[in-house]
Design a protein around this motif. Structure first.
Motif, PDB file in Angstrom:
ATOM      1  N   ILE A 180       1.290  22.754  74.841  1.00 37.55           N
ATOM      2  CA  ILE A 180       1.109  23.133  76.252  1.00 37.55           C
ATOM      3  C   ILE A 180       0.123  22.167  76.906  1.00 37.55           C
ATOM      4  N   ASP A 181       0.470  21.725  78.110  1.00 39.74           N
ATOM      5  CA  ASP A 181      -0.336  20.741  78.829  1.00 39.74           C
ATOM      6  C   ASP A 181      -1.472  21.450  79.576  1.00 39.74           C
ATOM      7  N   VAL A 182      -2.662  21.434  78.989  1.00 39.12           N
ATOM      8  CA  VAL A 182      -3.825  22.058  79.632  1.00 39.12           C
ATOM      9  C   VAL A 182      -4.719  20.939  80.154  1.00 39.12           C
ATOM     10  N   ARG A 183      -4.922  20.898  81.472  1.00 37.84           N
ATOM     11  CA  ARG A 183      -5.748  19.842  82.060  1.00 37.84           C
ATOM     12  C   ARG A 183      -7.067  20.443  82.533  1.00 37.84           C
ATOM     13  N   THR A 184      -8.160  19.879  82.073  1.00 38.33           N
ATOM     14  CA  THR A 184      -9.464  20.382  82.492  1.00 38.33           C
ATOM     15  C   THR A 184     -10.069  19.457  83.554  1.00 38.33           C
ATOM     16  N   GLY A 185     -11.088  19.960  84.225  1.00 33.00           N
ATOM     17  CA  GLY A 185     -11.736  19.179  85.287  1.00 33.00           C
ATOM     18  C   GLY A 185     -10.873  19.043  86.527  1.00 33.00           C
ATOM     19  N   VAL A 186      -9.908  19.928  86.662  1.00 34.25           N
ATOM     20  CA  VAL A 186      -9.004  19.879  87.815  1.00 34.25           C
ATOM     21  C   VAL A 186      -9.216  21.138  88.655  1.00 34.25           C
ATOM     22  N   THR A 187      -9.586  20.966  89.893  1.00 37.54           N
ATOM     23  CA  THR A 187      -9.802  22.119  90.764  1.00 37.54           C
ATOM     24  C   THR A 187      -8.614  22.291  91.698  1.00 37.54           C
ATOM     25  N   VAL A 188      -8.039  23.468  91.686  1.00 38.68           N
ATOM     26  CA  VAL A 188      -6.946  23.753  92.614  1.00 38.68           C
ATOM     27  C   VAL A 188      -7.571  24.097  93.963  1.00 38.68           C
ATOM     28  N   LEU A 189      -7.108  23.416  95.001  1.00 37.16           N
ATOM     29  CA  LEU A 189      -7.682  23.619  96.331  1.00 37.16           C
ATOM     30  C   LEU A 189      -6.850  24.569  97.168  1.00 37.16           C
ATOM     31  N   ASN A 190      -5.556  24.588  96.881  1.00 38.13           N
ATOM     32  CA  ASN A 190      -4.679  25.346  97.760  1.00 38.13           C
ATOM     33  C   ASN A 190      -3.374  25.682  97.051  1.00 38.13           C
ATOM     34  N   VAL A 191      -2.893  26.895  97.280  1.00 42.85           N
ATOM     35  CA  VAL A 191      -1.575  27.304  96.793  1.00 42.85           C
ATOM     36  C   VAL A 191      -0.837  27.822  98.016  1.00 42.85           C
ATOM     37  N   THR A 223     -38.807  37.565  86.201  1.00 44.26           N
ATOM     38  CA  THR A 223     -37.364  37.382  86.331  1.00 44.26           C
ATOM     39  C   THR A 223     -36.686  38.700  86.670  1.00 44.26           C
ATOM     40  N   LEU A 224     -35.697  38.604  87.533  1.00 43.98           N
ATOM     41  CA  LEU A 224     -34.830  39.753  87.799  1.00 43.98           C
ATOM     42  C   LEU A 224     -33.402  39.296  87.533  1.00 43.98           C
ATOM     43  N   LEU A 225     -32.752  39.953  86.588  1.00 39.63           N
ATOM     44  CA  LEU A 225     -31.353  39.626  86.316  1.00 39.63           C
ATOM     45  C   LEU A 225     -30.476  40.694  86.965  1.00 39.63           C
ATOM     46  N   LEU A 226     -29.375  40.237  87.559  1.00 34.17           N
ATOM     47  CA  LEU A 226     -28.494  41.166  88.255  1.00 34.17           C
ATOM     48  C   LEU A 226     -27.157  41.272  87.542  1.00 34.17           C
ATOM     49  N   SER A 227     -26.786  42.497  87.255  1.00 32.15           N
ATOM     50  CA  SER A 227     -25.462  42.740  86.685  1.00 32.15           C
ATOM     51  C   SER A 227     -24.871  43.871  87.505  1.00 32.15           C
ATOM     52  N   VAL A 228     -24.527  43.533  88.728  1.00 36.79           N
ATOM     53  CA  VAL A 228     -24.200  44.560  89.706  1.00 36.79           C
ATOM     54  C   VAL A 228     -22.759  44.483  90.172  1.00 36.79           C
ATOM     55  N   GLY A 229     -21.915  44.068  89.272  1.00 41.26           N
ATOM     56  CA  GLY A 229     -20.502  44.119  89.609  1.00 41.26           C
ATOM     57  C   GLY A 229     -19.856  42.752  89.626  1.00 41.26           C
ATOM     58  N   LEU A 230     -18.569  42.771  89.346  1.00 37.27           N
ATOM     59  CA  LEU A 230     -17.777  41.548  89.315  1.00 37.27           C
ATOM     60  C   LEU A 230     -16.716  41.639  90.398  1.00 37.27           C
ATOM     61  N   LEU A 231     -16.425  40.505  90.987  1.00 35.11           N
ATOM     62  CA  LEU A 231     -15.430  40.468  92.053  1.00 35.11           C
ATOM     63  C   LEU A 231     -14.356  39.455  91.698  1.00 35.11           C
ATOM     64  N   PRO A 232     -13.090  39.867  91.708  1.00 33.36           N
ATOM     65  CA  PRO A 232     -12.014  38.906  91.462  1.00 33.36           C
ATOM     66  C   PRO A 232     -12.123  37.726  92.426  1.00 33.36           C
ATOM     67  N   GLU A 233     -11.843  36.549  91.919  1.00 25.77           N
ATOM     68  CA  GLU A 233     -12.027  35.347  92.748  1.00 25.77           C
ATOM     69  C   GLU A 233     -10.702  34.927  93.369  1.00 25.77           C
ATOM     70  N   ASN A 234     -10.433  35.478  94.537  1.00 20.92           N
ATOM     71  CA  ASN A 234      -9.080  35.407  95.086  1.00 20.92           C
ATOM     72  C   ASN A 234      -8.905  34.509  96.300  1.00 20.92           C
ATOM     73  N   GLU A 235      -9.749  33.510  96.461  1.00 23.79           N
ATOM     74  CA  GLU A 235      -9.614  32.627  97.627  1.00 23.79           C
ATOM     75  C   GLU A 235      -8.210  32.014  97.689  1.00 23.79           C
ATOM     76  N   LEU A 236      -7.723  31.543  96.530  1.00 16.41           N
ATOM     77  CA  LEU A 236      -6.400  30.889  96.518  1.00 16.41           C
ATOM     78  C   LEU A 236      -5.299  31.901  96.799  1.00 16.41           C
ATOM     79  N   THR A 237      -5.462  33.090  96.243  1.00 18.43           N
ATOM     80  CA  THR A 237      -4.469  34.146  96.424  1.00 18.43           C
ATOM     81  C   THR A 237      -4.342  34.494  97.903  1.00 18.43           C
ATOM     82  N   ILE A 238      -5.493  34.680  98.542  1.00 15.71           N
ATOM     83  CA  ILE A 238      -5.498  35.026  99.964  1.00 15.71           C
ATOM     84  C   ILE A 238      -4.921  33.863 100.772  1.00 15.71           C
ATOM     85  N   GLY A 239      -5.308  32.642 100.383  1.00 15.66           N
ATOM     86  CA  GLY A 239      -4.803  31.452 101.066  1.00 15.66           C
ATOM     87  C   GLY A 239      -3.284  31.351 101.005  1.00 15.66           C
TER      88      GLY A 239
END
Lengths: 430, 534
Positions: free
Chosen positions: A83-94, A254-270
């Motif tokens: 399988i062709d896995v390419r690293t260091g590649v940022t998807v900008l838009n779908v 130090t204050l560490l925050l573990s206050v929730g995770l948010l799906p990273e959907n910029e591309l999805t919304i785009g």
């Protein structure tokens, strides 16, 4: 962009974390060869790379692995399968038409045209700003994952004396990690009356190290001009408002925050995919297909999971569905919405395609409860008629619930207008 | 003449190197007799033509103008970066000029400055826009105030203002609270990114020879026997022919050191919410509320980057440098915002912050030669809102005044500002490919939320007044200004800073001073905790 340089692929997968890799492996196993996986980091494996603690893979591999070990199995397998896995590649838009624009040091801007796209970008941590915690904005405030990256990948300590806000799994894991590494963890503070982390982590990461867990408490002030010098914690009432007079002062750097995770959907919304306000992920059917045919989503970008095993499992399905889509195998059934009933939040999938004979059964539905329930029933109703009931000793928002609707149950909803999942005290008449 | 040297000189003798001597932690509490030595004497011979105290938007605007003239100038600031006070934490509004009372310096300089913005921002390559503004009245009782504002606009020579009614308001801005009655419409109200503006002014000044001496608080300013000025800082001291006090919140203290006519500064803190630009913009214009006897109200405004800003409050505080936020003030913002934006949505909040306005008791700017002081002292005191709007005008006028005092000539070799390059985020695909072909590091995205590339981060560090900390990189590039607030990119930004500056990660700070991000290596901290183990 120059369309003559466009690369045509059958399946393009965004992200080479556990979700993207599993989707790729499954698509390959289902006969797709012209496929590419794009990963923005320099290494595949996603967030697992920094999760050096064990406890991964119990369901999938029936053994306890560390995060990097778990990831490596998929990386090795993908490599072995070619399988062709390419690293260091940022998807900008779908785009809706599945034209994907990416950029990398190696290629510059590159455009792909895919027959199917699998979105597997993962999630990110909610920052301090999103909670609007008052106080100064000095150094020493980190999200737990950022601290984890500094410690586990870079070899540096972000602090000596810390307070952790939020009892999400990463926060709990970091409480133990910081302690083992010589830091003093003064407290873990949770706004809700229950922890949002898994029980095993509360035992193994807090209790084993005598780190106090303050439930129904929150940070109401952060002090320090250049670096954190202290935080003020207060008890909250049932409306989660701080109770004056209940303040506890902690001197820490130090204050560490573990206050929730948010799906990273910029591309999805785009891309124009329909989104859910509850999960903050795409709305999908039981094949993990979004509102745009041929665009699939899986893993933490779809909804935040607790266990990577579940991520992989879900992504195998997405990979197969994407392969089927490319091969022209289209699921044509009637779409029935799956709705959140009493006590239930964020059912995924949001729709089930009911086909004659229900070939794709069993269909699994995942969700979280809105609070802690003991000895309750998870009930599924089709147009008000119960078609499934399962007793649960405990249902907590910190642990995702998962039910499996078998062919028989699905057949019973064939004419239904909607399916509702709820948590009920009594077993309904079936 | 007595020159301040580190008190420890006598204690440590020759072992005490100059570097140690000027260490601020050693010198801070000095009360010993100061001696003069050959080494210091030599350095003392450097004579500046002008020293500007304060590297905010005003100090940098003055420096940029003054650098057009011959002469040796320096800008000194207590913080490790420019724009690190009020200039980084304000509404970013270029006010049209209807708010200030006719006849005041505020009114004159605001209108003059705001008219200079379009051209200046273009020259500097700084984000600027002119979406206009509305001042909303919510009852007929507000109408006289709105009418008064219109009269002020006319008197102050602000173009295009008019009063509009409910229907037109809702047509222009459909998210406005439908209870609105009337509004003043000011089409020339603008927006600028205040910190990017300041950084660009500083770069232009530095490119033309201005020195920037940062992370070096000024302790004392005094006239010398020979008619010059001595500026004593924590690390050093500087002799200069002219001194320009642009010290923002600190400008009152410096004024009172040198002038017989005292001023009184009041620190007025304003707190804000900032919403992500992924969320739908509720308003395209800056939405002010009509001032009433209940207070000045808060604004809802887009920023030049498409975020939405809610705030500010106005609370007088004792410590003029305390930029903490408070629950009470943040709740006040929220409550007041609802008047403008009924269904305010806080889900996209990415951060909250506060800034301090340097309010002078009498309420107007004090600009020009310092009254009641020996010749060669200039100042911009009490520069609160609309200070940002007035900055180009203040910079020009004060810079020219100082140059006239110095009898300095315009340079023939003055270099025009190099516009800040377009950010990757705002480029078209073709521009992105072209940028990549020039510099392959445009292919590496470091900040995913704001789409900032490695090339841009390196460029920010290499600028004439380059970034030295995480926050300084953030102000110049927006890396860390997005939804994750640096969660993903800060470790990588830290690495790039180390590579560019040739220092250890343990040296990198969030915002200078003791704001270090990391406290030690794993081994160091583990050893500290368990010293008896190997």
């Amino acid at each position: 962009m120059k369309t003559e340089n466009m690369i045509n692929v059958d399946i393009l997968i965004v992200g080479a974390g556990p979700a993207g890799l599993a989707a790729a492996i499954s698509a390959k196993e289902n006969g797709i060869d012209n496929m590419i996986v794009l990963e923005r980091e320099d290494n595949a494996g996603g967030i697992l790379r920094q999760c050096i603690h064990n406890g991964f893979g119990l369901h999938r591999f029936k053994e306890e692995l560390t995060g990097p070990e778990y990831a490596q199995r998929d990386i090795d397998k993908a490599k072995e399968m070619g399988i062709d896995v390419r690293t260091g590649v940022t998807v900008l838009n779908v785009t809706e038409d599945k034209v994907v624009t990416a950029i990398s040091r190696e290629w510059g801007l590159q455009v792909f045209k895919a027959k199917a796209v699998v979105l597997a970008m993962g999630c990110r941590e909610r920052p301090r700003g999103a909670l609007a915690i008052p106080g100064t904005r000095c150094a020493g405030i980190y999200s737990a994952g950022t601290a984890q990256k500094f410690v586990n990948l870079e070899g540096f300590m972000p602090g000596r004396k810390c307070v952790i806000l939020g009892s999400g799994d990463i926060g709990l894991i970091m409480a133990r990690r910081m302690t083992l590494q010589g830091a003093k963890v003064l407290a873990c503070v949770e706004l809700m009356p229950y922890s949002s982390g898994q029980n095993r982590n509360i035992v193994q990461c807090l209790q084993d190290y005598n780190i106090p867990l303050y439930l129904s408490h929150t940070v109401v002030d952060i002090q320090g001009k250049e670096r954190v010098t202290g935080v003020t914690v207060a008890k909250v009432d049932e409306n989660r408002k701080p109770i004056p007079g209940s303040e506890i002062q902690f001197d820490c750097d130090t204050l560490l925050l573990s206050v929730g995770l948010l799906p990273e959907n910029e591309l999805t919304i785009g891309a124009g995919v329909e989104m859910s306000n509850v999960t903050s992920g795409a709305i999908v059917d039981d094949c993990l297909q979004t509102s745009i045919p041929g665009i699939f989503a899986c893993g933490n970008v779809l909804h935040v999971h607790d266990l990577v095993d579940h991520v992989s499992n879900e992504s195998f399905k997405a990979g197969k569905a994407a392969a089927d889509f490319v091969k022209g195998i289209v699921h044509t059934g009637r779409e029935v919405p799956v709705k959140d009933g009493a006590g239930v939040r964020g059912c995924v999938p949001q729709t089930i395609k009911l086909e004659k004979g229900a070939e794709h059964a069993p269909v699994s539905v995942m969700f979280r409860s809105d609070r802690v329930y003991q000895n309750h029933f998870i009930v599924v109703k089709a147009d008000g008629k119960a078609i499934f009931a399962q007793k649960k000793m405990i249902c907590t928002p910190g642990e995702m619930a998962d039910i499996s609707l078998k062919a028989e149950a699905l057949a019973a909803c064939e004419d239904a207008a909607e399916i509702v999942v709820s948590i009920e005290a009594e077993k309904p008449a079936m | 003449m007595k020159v301040k040297i580190c008190c420890r000189w006598q204690v440590f003798g020759l072992k005490c190197t100059e570097r140690v001597c000027y260490n601020k932690f050693v010198c801070k509490n000095t009360r010993f007799v100061r001696l003069r030595t050959a080494a210091v004497l030599e350095r003392d011979e450097i004579m500046y033509d002008a020293i500007i105290i304060g590297a905010g938007v005003i100090g940098c605007a003055v420096a940029q103008q003054l650098a057009k003239y011959s002469g040796k100038i320096a800008v000194i600031d207590r913080m490790e970066d420019v724009a690190d006070g009020a200039s980084k934490a304000n509404s970013g509004i270029v006010h049209a000029g209807f708010d200030a009372h006719p006849g005041t310096e505020k009114a004159r300089l605001n209108v003059k400055g705001s008219k200079m913005y379009g051209k200046l921002a273009k020259e500097l390559g700084v984000p600027y826009g002119q979406p206009g503004a509305l001042v909303l009245g919510f009852s007929e009782e507000d109408r006289p105030t709105i009418e008064k504002l219109l009269a002020q606009a006319v008197a102050n020579d602000v173009e295009g203002c008019r009063i509009i009614e409910r229907e037109e308001i809702l047509k222009m801005e459909p998210n406005t609270n439908p209870e609105v009655v009337c509004a003043l419409y000011a089409p020339t109200s603008g927006l600028v990114s205040p910190y990017e503006m300041t950084c660009a002014l500083a770069d232009s000044a530095a490119e033309n020879g201005a020195e920037f001496i940062l992370d070096n608080p000024v302790l004392e300013v005094k006239p010398t026997m020979d008619g010059n000025w001595l500026v004593i800082t924590e690390r050093d001291e500087y002799k200069t022919r002219a001194v320009v006090n642009c010290a923002g919140m600190g400008s009152g203290v410096i004024h009172n050191m040198i002038s017989t006519r005292k001023v009184k500064m009041i620190a007025r803190r304003g707190e804000y919410y900032l919403l992500d630009h992924m969320a739908e913009i509720p308003f395209t214009m800056t939405m002010f509320q009509c001032p009433t006897k209940m207070g000045k109200g808060v604004l809802v405004s887009p920023t030049t980057h498409g975020n939405t800003l809610l705030g500010p409050t106005a609370d007088d505080i004792d410590n003029g440098y305390d930029v903490a936020t408070t629950r009470k003030a943040l709740d006040t913002v929220l409550e007041k915002v609802k008047l403008t934006w009924k269904n305010v949505n806080l889900r996209p909040v990415i951060t909250t912050f506060s800034g301090i306005r340097a309010h002078e008791e009498n309420g107007d700017f004090i600009i020009g030669e310092v009254e009641g002081a020996p010749a060669g002292a200039f100042e911009a005191v009490g520069v609160e809102s609309p200070g940002l709007s007035a900055a180009p005008a203040i910079g020009q006028e004060l810079g020219d005044q100082v140059a006239a005092f110095l009898k300095a000539e315009l340079k023939t070799d003055w270099v025009k500002p190099t516009p800040v390059p377009k950010s990757f985020r705002n480029m078209t695909d073709e521009e992105r490919q072209a940028a990549y072909e020039k510099d392959p590091e445009y292919g590496v995205l470091v900040c995913r939320c704001e789409q900032v590339t490695e090339a841009e981060i390196r460029a920010a560090i290499r600028r004439p007044v380059g970034a030295r900390s995480i926050d300084a990189v953030k102000r110049r590039t927006r890396a860390g200004m997005g939804r994750c607030q640096g969660g993903f990119c800060s470790p990588r930004v830290l690495e790039i800073l180390c590579e560019e500056l040739g220092v250890s990660p343990l040296e990198i700070t969030k915002c200078g001073g003791a704001s270090k991000l990391l406290v030690g290596t794993l081994t160091q901290i583990a050893k500290e905790a368990r010293p008896d183990e190997n």
